[in-house]
Design a protein around this motif. Structure first.
Motif, mmCIF file in Angstrom:
data_model
loop_
_atom_site.group_PDB
_atom_site.id
_atom_site.type_symbol
_atom_site.label_atom_id
_atom_site.label_comp_id
_atom_site.label_asym_id
_atom_site.label_seq_id
_atom_site.Cartn_x
_atom_site.Cartn_y
_atom_site.Cartn_z
ATOM 1 N N LEU A 173 0.831 -1.207 0.000
ATOM 2 C CA LEU A 173 0.000 0.000 0.000
ATOM 3 C C LEU A 173 0.867 1.259 0.000
ATOM 4 O O LEU A 173 0.616 2.200 -0.763
ATOM 5 N N ALA A 174 1.905 1.277 0.838
ATOM 6 C CA ALA A 174 2.799 2.441 0.881
ATOM 7 C C ALA A 174 3.464 2.650 -0.476
ATOM 8 O O ALA A 174 3.545 3.784 -0.965
ATOM 9 N N ALA A 175 3.934 1.575 -1.084
ATOM 10 C CA ALA A 175 4.584 1.680 -2.394
ATOM 11 C C ALA A 175 3.612 2.209 -3.447
ATOM 12 O O ALA A 175 3.966 3.094 -4.238
ATOM 13 N N GLU A 176 2.398 1.684 -3.446
ATOM 14 C CA GLU A 176 1.395 2.140 -4.412
ATOM 15 C C GLU A 176 1.100 3.629 -4.243
ATOM 16 O O GLU A 176 1.040 4.378 -5.214
ATOM 17 N N ARG A 177 0.895 4.045 -2.980
ATOM 18 C CA ARG A 177 0.571 5.446 -2.715
ATOM 19 C C ARG A 177 1.698 6.394 -3.098
ATOM 20 O O ARG A 177 1.459 7.535 -3.482
ATOM 21 N N LEU A 178 2.938 5.911 -2.987
ATOM 22 C CA LEU A 178 4.091 6.757 -3.298
ATOM 23 C C LEU A 178 4.564 6.604 -4.741
ATOM 24 O O LEU A 178 5.448 7.335 -5.183
ATOM 25 N N GLY A 179 3.992 5.637 -5.455
ATOM 26 C CA GLY A 179 4.364 5.458 -6.853
ATOM 27 C C GLY A 179 5.751 4.871 -7.048
ATOM 28 O O GLY A 179 6.461 5.233 -7.980
ATOM 29 N N VAL A 180 6.136 3.971 -6.143
ATOM 30 C CA VAL A 180 7.422 3.274 -6.275
ATOM 31 C C VAL A 180 7.163 1.773 -6.241
ATOM 32 O O VAL A 180 6.051 1.329 -5.954
ATOM 33 N N SER A 181 8.198 1.007 -6.503
ATOM 34 C CA SER A 181 8.016 -0.435 -6.540
ATOM 35 C C SER A 181 7.840 -1.007 -5.135
ATOM 36 O O SER A 181 8.405 -0.474 -4.169
ATOM 37 N N PRO A 182 7.084 -2.094 -5.000
ATOM 38 C CA PRO A 182 6.949 -2.758 -3.698
ATOM 39 C C PRO A 182 8.296 -3.207 -3.130
ATOM 40 O O PRO A 182 8.471 -3.266 -1.913
ATOM 41 N N ALA A 183 9.263 -3.480 -4.003
ATOM 42 C CA ALA A 183 10.600 -3.873 -3.536
ATOM 43 C C ALA A 183 11.251 -2.747 -2.737
ATOM 44 O O ALA A 183 11.957 -3.006 -1.756
ATOM 45 N N ARG A 184 11.011 -1.506 -3.110
ATOM 46 C CA ARG A 184 11.550 -0.360 -2.346
ATOM 47 C C ARG A 184 10.975 -0.346 -0.935
ATOM 48 O O ARG A 184 11.677 -0.123 0.035
ATOM 49 N N ALA A 185 9.690 -0.580 -0.826
ATOM 50 C CA ALA A 185 9.050 -0.592 0.495
ATOM 51 C C ALA A 185 9.598 -1.736 1.336
ATOM 52 O O ALA A 185 9.873 -1.570 2.531
ATOM 53 N N GLU A 186 9.769 -2.892 0.727
ATOM 54 C CA GLU A 186 10.306 -4.040 1.451
ATOM 55 C C GLU A 186 11.733 -3.778 1.915
ATOM 56 O O GLU A 186 12.109 -4.133 3.037
ATOM 57 N N GLU A 187 12.545 -3.148 1.066
ATOM 58 C CA GLU A 187 13.916 -2.801 1.444
ATOM 59 C C GLU A 187 13.934 -1.962 2.717
ATOM 60 O O GLU A 187 14.705 -2.217 3.639
ATOM 61 N N VAL A 188 13.086 -0.962 2.766
ATOM 62 C CA VAL A 188 13.039 -0.065 3.920
ATOM 63 C C VAL A 188 12.495 -0.795 5.151
ATOM 64 O O VAL A 188 13.058 -0.712 6.238
ATOM 65 N N ALA A 189 11.415 -1.526 4.976
ATOM 66 C CA ALA A 189 10.769 -2.207 6.108
ATOM 67 C C ALA A 189 11.661 -3.268 6.733
ATOM 68 O O ALA A 189 11.582 -3.522 7.935
ATOM 69 N N THR A 190 12.522 -3.882 5.939
ATOM 70 C CA THR A 190 13.377 -4.931 6.483
ATOM 71 C C THR A 190 14.746 -4.409 6.909
ATOM 72 O O THR A 190 15.473 -5.109 7.611
ATOM 73 N N PHE A 191 15.104 -3.205 6.523
ATOM 74 C CA PHE A 191 16.407 -2.641 6.901
ATOM 75 C C PHE A 191 16.362 -2.001 8.286
ATOM 76 O O PHE A 191 17.249 -2.215 9.106
ATOM 77 N N TYR A 192 15.345 -1.226 8.575
ATOM 78 C CA TYR A 192 15.273 -0.472 9.823
ATOM 79 C C TYR A 192 14.617 -1.295 10.927
ATOM 80 O O TYR A 192 13.535 -1.851 10.742
ATOM 81 N N VAL A 193 15.271 -1.323 12.099
ATOM 82 C CA VAL A 193 14.748 -2.130 13.207
ATOM 83 C C VAL A 193 13.462 -1.569 13.803
ATOM 84 O O VAL A 193 12.753 -2.267 14.524
ATOM 85 N N MET A 194 13.140 -0.337 13.498
ATOM 86 C CA MET A 194 11.914 0.250 14.044
ATOM 87 C C MET A 194 10.663 -0.300 13.355
ATOM 88 O O MET A 194 9.552 -0.112 13.845
ATOM 89 N N PHE A 195 10.857 -0.985 12.233
ATOM 90 C CA PHE A 195 9.718 -1.578 11.543
ATOM 91 C C PHE A 195 9.620 -3.055 11.894
ATOM 92 O O PHE A 195 10.626 -3.759 11.944
ATOM 93 N N HIS A 196 8.414 -3.495 12.119
ATOM 94 C CA HIS A 196 8.151 -4.876 12.506
ATOM 95 C C HIS A 196 7.348 -5.536 11.389
ATOM 96 O O HIS A 196 6.249 -5.105 11.079
ATOM 97 N N THR A 197 7.927 -6.569 10.788
ATOM 98 C CA THR A 197 7.288 -7.200 9.636
ATOM 99 C C THR A 197 6.423 -8.391 10.017
ATOM 100 O O THR A 197 5.903 -9.072 9.139
ATOM 101 N N LYS A 198 6.280 -8.632 11.317
ATOM 102 C CA LYS A 198 5.352 -9.663 11.785
ATOM 103 C C LYS A 198 4.676 -9.123 13.045
ATOM 104 O O LYS A 198 5.189 -8.208 13.688
ATOM 105 N N PRO A 199 3.530 -9.667 13.401
ATOM 106 C CA PRO A 199 2.809 -9.153 14.573
ATOM 107 C C PRO A 199 3.656 -9.267 15.843
ATOM 108 O O PRO A 199 4.468 -10.190 15.988
ATOM 109 N N LEU A 200 3.466 -8.316 16.730
ATOM 110 C CA LEU A 200 4.180 -8.278 18.001
ATOM 111 C C LEU A 200 3.246 -8.628 19.143
ATOM 112 O O LEU A 200 2.021 -8.570 19.001
ATOM 113 N N GLY A 201 3.850 -8.914 20.287
ATOM 114 C CA GLY A 201 3.062 -9.079 21.498
ATOM 115 C C GLY A 201 2.530 -7.732 21.961
ATOM 116 O O GLY A 201 2.862 -6.683 21.400
#
Length: 144
Positions: A34-62
């Protein structure tokens, strides 16, 4: 000018993913897409950012995220011992969530509070100069 606009859209990925994570609880692949679509970039760009920074959680948390600093100051003052203690106490490994979904435990590289090491953060609150006894009291006091 075209390249500048692309860089601006890519630069907006951090706040876009942060907002998505706040709304949905974590940066799922759907949030990334959704973020990639809204910003007009590839989903791979969003994944790169989401998996690089520790502040992003790619699975549900407690319900509570407990992050323990593992940088030099914290390790020298007992951070590794506290992390091992919590893994045993909670029955989880790094990045794991307790069976009841109450606590997710993970190590982080630096929380930027070397003068009050060892440090951990519960959700967004710092807890400094921790000992195993103080950690036990803190964990027991967290809402169920």
């Amino acid at each position: 000018l075209g390249d500048l606009r692309l860089h601006q859209r890519i630069g907006a990925m951090l706040p876009a993913l942060r907002i998505g994570q706040e709304i949905f609880g974590y940066c799922s692949s759907a949030v990334q897409k959704l973020a990639a679509e809204r910003l007009g970039v590839s989903p791979a760009r969003a994944e790169e950012v989401a998996t690089f920074y520790v502040m992003f959680h790619t699975k549900p948390l407690g319900r509570h995220l407990v992050e323990i600093c593992m940088n030099v100051s914290c390790c020298l003052t007992g951070g590794e011992r506290i992390f091992a203690h919590l893994k045993r106490k909670l029955g989880v490994e790094n990045g794991g969530t307790t069976a009841d979904g109450r606590i997710t435990l993970r190590e982080v590289e630096c929380l930027g509070s070397c003068g009050t090491a060892p440090v951990l953060m519960v959700n967004d609150t710092y807890h400094e100069s921790m000992t195993p006894a103080r950690v036990d009291a803190l964990i027991e006091g967290l809402p169920r």
